[in-house]
Each structure stands twice: as structure tokens, then as C-alpha cells.
Write a protein that holds these residues in place. Structure first.
Motif, PDB file in Angstrom:
ATOM      1  N   PRO A 129       0.692  -1.143   0.075  1.00 24.83           N
ATOM      2  CA  PRO A 129      -0.138   0.028  -0.015  1.00 24.83           C
ATOM      3  C   PRO A 129       0.866   1.242  -0.121  1.00 24.83           C
ATOM      4  O   PRO A 129       0.503   2.070  -0.665  1.00 24.83           O
ATOM      5  CB  PRO A 129      -0.905  -0.244   1.228  1.00 24.83           C
ATOM      6  CG  PRO A 129      -0.826  -1.673   1.509  1.00 24.83           C
ATOM      7  CD  PRO A 129       0.615  -2.196   1.243  1.00 24.83           C
ATOM      8  N   VAL A 130       1.996   1.266   0.552  1.00 22.58           N
ATOM      9  CA  VAL A 130       2.869   2.486   0.628  1.00 22.58           C
ATOM     10  C   VAL A 130       3.506   2.623  -0.605  1.00 22.58           C
ATOM     11  O   VAL A 130       3.510   3.483  -1.110  1.00 22.58           O
ATOM     12  CB  VAL A 130       3.881   2.177   1.814  1.00 22.58           C
ATOM     13  CG1 VAL A 130       4.988   3.263   1.817  1.00 22.58           C
ATOM     14  CG2 VAL A 130       3.183   2.081   3.061  1.00 22.58           C
ATOM     15  N   GLY A 137       7.970   1.049  -6.790  1.00 18.64           N
ATOM     16  CA  GLY A 137       8.382   0.197  -5.724  1.00 18.64           C
ATOM     17  C   GLY A 137       8.981  -0.913  -6.237  1.00 18.64           C
ATOM     18  O   GLY A 137       8.848  -1.296  -7.344  1.00 18.64           O
ATOM     19  N   ARG A 138      10.071  -1.318  -5.463  1.00 16.33           N
ATOM     20  CA  ARG A 138      10.886  -2.641  -5.830  1.00 16.33           C
ATOM     21  C   ARG A 138      10.649  -3.685  -4.855  1.00 16.33           C
ATOM     22  O   ARG A 138      10.981  -3.274  -3.653  1.00 16.33           O
ATOM     23  CB  ARG A 138      12.364  -2.233  -6.164  1.00 16.33           C
ATOM     24  CG  ARG A 138      12.443  -1.274  -7.660  1.00 16.33           C
ATOM     25  CD  ARG A 138      11.964  -1.917  -8.765  1.00 16.33           C
ATOM     26  NE  ARG A 138      12.064  -0.985  -9.968  1.00 16.33           N
ATOM     27  CZ  ARG A 138      11.605  -0.254 -10.301  1.00 16.33           C
ATOM     28  NH1 ARG A 138      10.115   0.005  -9.758  1.00 16.33           N
ATOM     29  NH2 ARG A 138      11.883   0.636 -11.339  1.00 16.33           N
ATOM     30  N   GLU A 174      -0.031  -9.120 -10.275  1.00 15.16           N
ATOM     31  CA  GLU A 174      -0.966  -8.250  -9.645  1.00 15.16           C
ATOM     32  C   GLU A 174      -0.596  -6.512  -9.522  1.00 15.16           C
ATOM     33  O   GLU A 174      -1.759  -5.849  -9.547  1.00 15.16           O
ATOM     34  CB  GLU A 174      -1.262  -8.701  -7.969  1.00 15.16           C
ATOM     35  CG  GLU A 174      -2.238  -8.198  -7.409  1.00 15.16           C
ATOM     36  CD  GLU A 174      -2.875  -8.954  -5.970  1.00 15.16           C
ATOM     37  OE1 GLU A 174      -3.516  -8.248  -5.092  1.00 15.16           O
ATOM     38  OE2 GLU A 174      -2.022  -9.659  -5.636  1.00 15.16           O
ATOM     39  N   VAL A 175       0.590  -6.422  -9.104  1.00 16.23           N
ATOM     40  CA  VAL A 175       0.946  -5.130  -8.563  1.00 16.23           C
ATOM     41  C   VAL A 175       1.827  -4.435  -9.758  1.00 16.23           C
ATOM     42  O   VAL A 175       2.211  -3.223  -9.815  1.00 16.23           O
ATOM     43  CB  VAL A 175       1.809  -5.072  -7.392  1.00 16.23           C
ATOM     44  CG1 VAL A 175       1.124  -5.806  -6.386  1.00 16.23           C
ATOM     45  CG2 VAL A 175       3.296  -5.692  -7.664  1.00 16.23           C
ATOM     46  N   ALA A 176       2.007  -5.069 -10.986  1.00 12.66           N
ATOM     47  CA  ALA A 176       2.696  -4.464 -12.072  1.00 12.66           C
ATOM     48  C   ALA A 176       1.963  -3.192 -12.537  1.00 12.66           C
ATOM     49  O   ALA A 176       2.700  -1.701 -12.625  1.00 12.66           O
ATOM     50  CB  ALA A 176       2.579  -5.079 -13.405  1.00 12.66           C
ATOM     51  N   PRO A 177       0.816  -2.959 -12.465  1.00 11.99           N
ATOM     52  CA  PRO A 177      -0.088  -1.673 -12.799  1.00 11.99           C
ATOM     53  C   PRO A 177       0.101  -0.595 -11.995  1.00 11.99           C
ATOM     54  O   PRO A 177      -0.104   0.389 -12.293  1.00 11.99           O
ATOM     55  CB  PRO A 177      -1.648  -2.144 -13.169  1.00 11.99           C
ATOM     56  CG  PRO A 177      -1.546  -3.612 -13.300  1.00 11.99           C
ATOM     57  CD  PRO A 177      -0.318  -4.141 -12.670  1.00 11.99           C
ATOM     58  N   LEU A 178       0.643  -1.059 -10.720  1.00 17.26           N
ATOM     59  CA  LEU A 178       0.826   0.022  -9.531  1.00 17.26           C
ATOM     60  C   LEU A 178       2.294   0.556  -9.674  1.00 17.26           C
ATOM     61  O   LEU A 178       2.717   1.356  -8.775  1.00 17.26           O
ATOM     62  CB  LEU A 178       0.594  -0.671  -8.299  1.00 17.26           C
ATOM     63  CG  LEU A 178      -0.930  -1.150  -8.054  1.00 17.26           C
ATOM     64  CD1 LEU A 178      -0.988  -1.850  -6.701  1.00 17.26           C
ATOM     65  CD2 LEU A 178      -1.705  -0.121  -8.268  1.00 17.26           C
TER      66      LEU A 178
END
Length: 268
Positions: A129-130, A137-138, A174-178
């Protein structure tokens, strides 16, 4: 090469020695502030002091047993309270563990699952979330080539490594679009104190001719026999891969498990 992460903030778990320490050191050299996490307070504080002396970087030591159900939340609260941000998460906590299905105990499975897999899942869940709020992020997860090429004598570790690889792939999608990239490193035989303490006794039990050999000789023999390059890896070599994956220079690699095994297609 400027990796573009100066001024960013990273968490490295299992950072008091070995690969975790090496990752923290290379991140600090790149100008990243680093939160180092490990369960032994005295050892962690000593490692943090060493890292500050060696790099001049900003190091925040957070003693914590990552297998605790509340650890991930407490670590994130500490990071946000100190820095107000997080950019990089390196999940390195864990250790190699000998044991097949028939000789490993229920306690072995439960302890290692909590340390290697459950803690990683919780850390990712707390951090994402952060990272998502800043759209960058990585995450780098330490795994083993045993997750790809399992050794039945090390099944506890290698079943969990396979799960880590799968978690990495699924989470990356899941988080690639973020704007978050997630990768794992499949580690082979690497010369660390942790490896020596947990794996060398197993080698001695299986190899009577090495029963009384010094640790350095056992490690050298295993390295010659099990890696095409003829030696075990160094923590700094794994750290270099981790720091690239965690950097701004990596913009297109995600969901992968990078094999770092000296060319070996088996673990020992």
C-alpha cells in the motif's frame, strides 16, 4: 553506473550478516537509506554500526523476529515513523534447512514456513500500500535454485522456495499496474556463515570422507563438484543482482526468478 536510487528508503530483512548485510551495504553505497532487520538485537546493532562506518550511509536498525504475526506491521510503522516513506523491500530472512519428507519434523516445517514464506507474504502485504501510493516500488525475494531443481534431502527448504517463486510471479502480475516490480533470486551454494552452520553438518553426515575436514575445505569441495564455475558464490555477487533488481535501472524485469548458482542445475 548510477542506479537511480539515491535518496530512496529500503528495508532488508535478515540483514545482520551474509547476503542481507551485503545487500544493505551495496544499497547504502548507492545513496539509499536502509532499515536493517534481524532478530538478534546485539548482532544487528553491531552490523548497523559496521555498515555506517563502511559506507557513511543512513542505517536504522530494527530488531525483530519476522516470523512473529505482528512483525510486518511493526516494521512498517517503524520505517514510516523514521522516514515517512518506503521504496524498496528485500525479503532475505530465512536459512537453508536439511530434511526430507520422512525425516523432517512437523516443527521443522512450521518453523521454516513461518520464517521463509509467511513472513515474506506479510512483509509484501504491509509494504505494497505504501509503494502503490507513490506508484513506484521494488520487491526482491530471496529464494533458492532448489525451488526449480529440488533436492529430496533438502525438501523443507526447496518446497518453500518453490512457493516463494510462485508468490513472486503471481504478486508481480498483481502489482505491475501500480508501478511495483517484484522479482526473486534463486540462490545456489553461497559462502555465508548461515550456510556453513545449517548445511555443512548435513554434508559431513552424507560424506564420511569430509567428516573431519575444516569448513573451508567442505565448502570448497561442494563448490567444485556442484557448480560449473568450480566455486561457491559470494554474498557480494548475490547483492549486486538484488540491488540492480531494486533499482531504477530495472524498469522491465518483473515476475522472474533469477538463477544465481554458478551455472548449477541442482542444489548440492
Amino acid at each position: 553506473m548510477d542506479l537511480g536510487i539515491s535518496g530512496r528508503v529500503a528495508i532488508v530483512t535478515g540483514a545482520s550478516a551474509g547476503i542481507g548485510y551485503a545487500v544493505a551495504e551495496q544499497l547504502l553505497v548507492e545513496g539509499t537509506s536502509v532499515v536493517v532487520v534481524a532478530r538478534d538485537r546485539d548482532r544487528l546493532e553491531a552490523s548497523a554500526a559496521s555498515l555506517r562506518e563502511r559506507t557513511g550511509g543512513e542505517v536504522f536498525a530494527q530488531p525483530m523476529d519476522v516470523s512473529s504475526p505482528t512483525a510486518a506491521t511493526e516494521i512498517m510503522e517503524g520505517v514510516m515513523g523514521r522516514f515517512g516513506r518506503l521504496d524498496i523491500l528485500v525479503n532475505n530472512a530465512g536459512r537453508a534447512h536439511a530434511g526430507g519428507l520422512l525425516d523432517a519434523t512437523e516443527e521443522d516445517w512450521e518453523e521454516m514456513a513461518a520464517l521463509k514464506l509467511t513472513s515474506m507474504r506479510r512483509m509484501c502485504r504491509a509494504a505494497i500500500p505504501v509503494l502503490a501510493k507513490q506508484r513506484w516500488g521494488r520487491i526482491v525475494n530471496m529464494s533458492s535454485i532448489g525451488g526449480i531443481y529440488p533436492n529430496p534431502k533438502l525438501l523443507v527448504s526447496h518446497v518453500l522456495s518453490a512457493a516463494i517463486n510462485n508468490l513472486t510471479k503471481g504478486l508481480a502480475l498483481e502489482v505491475a499496474p501500480l508501478g511495483i516490480l517484484v522479482n526473486a533470486i534463486g540462490i545456489g551454494a553461497v559462502a555465508t556463515d548461515n550456510w556453513a552452520a545449517n548445511m555443512i553438518p548435513s554434508v559431513r553426515r552424507r560424506r564420511p570422507e569430509l567428516k573431519d575436514a575444516p569448513d573451508e575445505e567442505v565448502l570448497a569441495v561442494v563448490g567444485r563438484e556442484s557448480t560449473p564455475i568450480g566455486r561457491p558464490g559470494l554474498p557480494e555477487e548475490i547483492a549486486a543482482i538484488a540491488v540492480f533488481l531494486a533499482s531504477a535501472r530495472n524498469g522491465f524485469v518483473t515476475g522472474d526468478t533469477i538463477e544465481a548458482s554458478g551455472g548449477a542445475d541442482r542444489f548440492m
